[in-house]
Design a protein around this motif. Structure first.
Motif, PDB file in Angstrom:
ATOM      1  N   MET A 271      58.126 -13.653 -10.221  1.00  0.00           N
ATOM      2  CA  MET A 271      57.837 -14.040 -11.609  1.00  0.00           C
ATOM      3  C   MET A 271      58.214 -15.491 -11.870  1.00  0.00           C
ATOM      4  O   MET A 271      57.489 -16.222 -12.560  1.00  0.00           O
ATOM      5  N   TRP A 272      59.344 -15.905 -11.329  1.00  0.00           N
ATOM      6  CA  TRP A 272      59.774 -17.283 -11.533  1.00  0.00           C
ATOM      7  C   TRP A 272      58.803 -18.265 -10.887  1.00  0.00           C
ATOM      8  O   TRP A 272      58.511 -19.320 -11.447  1.00  0.00           O
ATOM      9  N   GLN A 273      58.297 -17.898  -9.714  1.00  0.00           N
ATOM     10  CA  GLN A 273      57.309 -18.753  -9.047  1.00  0.00           C
ATOM     11  C   GLN A 273      56.021 -18.804  -9.861  1.00  0.00           C
ATOM     12  O   GLN A 273      55.402 -19.865 -10.004  1.00  0.00           O
ATOM     13  N   SER A 274      55.618 -17.660 -10.417  1.00  0.00           N
ATOM     14  CA  SER A 274      54.406 -17.614 -11.244  1.00  0.00           C
ATOM     15  C   SER A 274      54.560 -18.482 -12.483  1.00  0.00           C
ATOM     16  O   SER A 274      53.650 -19.229 -12.864  1.00  0.00           O
ATOM     17  N   ALA A 275      55.738 -18.379 -13.141  1.00  0.00           N
ATOM     18  CA  ALA A 275      55.985 -19.190 -14.334  1.00  0.00           C
ATOM     19  C   ALA A 275      56.013 -20.677 -13.986  1.00  0.00           C
ATOM     20  O   ALA A 275      55.502 -21.520 -14.738  1.00  0.00           O
ATOM     21  N   LYS A 276      56.593 -20.996 -12.844  1.00  0.00           N
ATOM     22  CA  LYS A 276      56.625 -22.384 -12.384  1.00  0.00           C
ATOM     23  C   LYS A 276      55.211 -22.911 -12.156  1.00  0.00           C
ATOM     24  O   LYS A 276      54.879 -24.039 -12.550  1.00  0.00           O
ATOM     25  N   ASN A 277      54.356 -22.076 -11.569  1.00  0.00           N
ATOM     26  CA  ASN A 277      52.972 -22.483 -11.336  1.00  0.00           C
ATOM     27  C   ASN A 277      52.224 -22.687 -12.649  1.00  0.00           C
ATOM     28  O   ASN A 277      51.402 -23.606 -12.772  1.00  0.00           O
ATOM     29  N   MET A 278      52.488 -21.823 -13.628  1.00  0.00           N
ATOM     30  CA  MET A 278      51.875 -22.005 -14.952  1.00  0.00           C
ATOM     31  C   MET A 278      52.240 -23.369 -15.524  1.00  0.00           C
ATOM     32  O   MET A 278      51.388 -24.089 -16.052  1.00  0.00           O
ATOM     33  N   PHE A 279      53.523 -23.697 -15.438  1.00  0.00           N
ATOM     34  CA  PHE A 279      53.988 -24.966 -15.992  1.00  0.00           C
ATOM     35  C   PHE A 279      53.372 -26.147 -15.247  1.00  0.00           C
ATOM     36  O   PHE A 279      52.943 -27.132 -15.869  1.00  0.00           O
TER      37      PHE A 279
END
Length: 406
Positions: A271-279
């Motif tokens: 999830m943290w990687q996904s959120a980082k990619n969104m940003f």
């Protein structure tokens, strides 16, 4: 004169009603109760404005930081490049970012006094004490898993524990003019909640409460031998409760396990990687408040993910992914200022209110690293209580003065 007298009488009666609502809130906030007594108190505060206007003096820049945070995060609704504005976005923003502010705004509507604040925290303490006793009873009856007592859900209880218990423990140990018996009551609540928290099996709460309790003992007690004895008692009793709860031991041993088999930890990394990619892909205004779940499920969810998530279980990443660098900076600036303000106030005044608020702030911030307890999806009570405590801290330290004109 009669008009002034009547208005003053109405003002006093409304203050008594608001005070009663706040006490009812502290007694019922853990329950799935249909009436939100904090909102009710706020409504009576609005009614009060029709009769007597507050004379407000603010000796802090906190309002500027809160206003900047609200403004900057709201921009993501209108300026994100993912989805056009919809009612869902506005509703989500109102629920998560605006509604919790009633906790802070109550300071301007109600005549807080030290006695009323002590009664409020005593009511919170009583509720948490009863809940802890019931959790221990549940465990004694063979129940296991996430034991939550009377609470409506375990995530709510997590947020409540990290906010209120450090304050209660500070009230018990820090030097003050609080009556001795009342301090013993606070100490009892703080200590009885230790086995309850262990049995609740939420690891980040163990870490947040462990760090905040340790700091409180080391900083509040001047007698270092007494500090050592209290730390040893807490460690030994915690060890015993872990020993009688195999599930708690398993949860404790899994804290550093990030393998695929440990779904909770591994899923958070995804999830943290996904959120980082969104940003990274939407750096300025993020994907927009209210759009995270749709974007996560359709575009950013890892093929290894096994959960359907509505937030990244990390407040800084949630802010950056949803509101971009504009909203993210306003969030970091707000909490950096709160830390600076609380630390400076405590160094200068060495008083209980600054100390208790700082311990609450530390515990809450730690919890926000693996859960979305500030402006988070579906659970707004911790944010509301945090704003309420912030207002009380400012009031007690005279950074915010409110008088009502006759």
């Amino acid at each position: 004169m009669s008009f002034i007298y009547n208005n003053t009488t109405i003002n006093n009666k409304l203050d008594k009603i608001i005070s009663f609502c706040l006490i009812l809130y502290a007694f019922t906030f853990l329950l799935d109760f249909k009436i939100n007594f904090l909102t009710t108190a706020f409504a009576f505060g609005i009614i009060k404005l029709f009769f007597i206007k507050p004379n407000i003096k603010i000796n802090s820049k906190i309002l500027y930081f809160i206003a900047a945070f609200i403004l900057c995060t709201s921009l993501s609704i209108f300026l994100n490049d993912v989805k056009s504005l919809s009612l869902i976005n506005l509703t989500d923003f109102k629920s998560r970012f605006l509604s919790p502010l009633i906790g802070f705004l109550l300071i301007f509507l109600f005549k807080f006094t030290k006695q009323r604040i002590l009664i409020l925290f005593s009511s919170f303490s009583f509720s948490l004490l009863l809940n802890a006793i019931y959790i221990i009873y549940q465990a004694s009856q063979g129940e296991s898993g996430r034991l939550i007592g009377f609470a409506s859900n375990y995530m709510l209880l997590c947020g409540i524990n990290v906010l209120i218990l450090p304050v209660i423990f500070s009230l018990a140990l820090h030097k003050s003019n609080i009556p001795y018996k009342l301090r013993l009551f606070y100490l009892l609540t703080a200590l009885i909640n230790i086995p309850a928290i262990i049995l609740e099996n939420t690891r980040i709460v163990w870490i947040a409460i462990g760090i905040s309790y340790l700091l409180i003992i080391l900083l509040a007690l001047k007698n270092k031998f007494l500090s050592l004895i209290l730390i040893l008692i807490i460690l030994f009793s915690s060890f015993l409760f872990f020993k009688v709860s195999p599930e708690s031991i398993a949860r404790f041993n899994s804290i550093t396990n990030i393998s695929y088999q440990n779904q909770s930890n591994y899923e958070r990394l995804l999830m943290w990687q996904s959120a980082k990619n969104m940003f990274i892909e939407h750096p300025f205004f993020g994907v927009g408040i209210g759009n995270y779940h749709e974007q996560y499920m359709n575009n950013y969810r890892s093929p290894y993910s096994r959960e359907d998530q509505w937030h990244p279980h990390n407040v800084p990443l949630a802010m950056l992914s949803e509101t971009g660098i504009i909203g993210g900076i306003s969030y970091f600036a707000l909490f950096a200022y709160l830390y600076f303000h609380a630390i400076s106030s405590y160094i200068k005044k060495k008083n209980l209110s600054s100390f208790a608020y700082l311990m609450c702030l530390i515990s809450y911030t730690i919890n926000c690293l693996t859960d979305c307890m500030f402006c988070g999806y579906n659970i707004k009570m911790p944010t509301t209580i945090f704003y309420l405590f912030t207002g009380i801290y400012l009031f007690l330290n005279k950074f915010l003065l409110v008088n009502f004109k006759k």
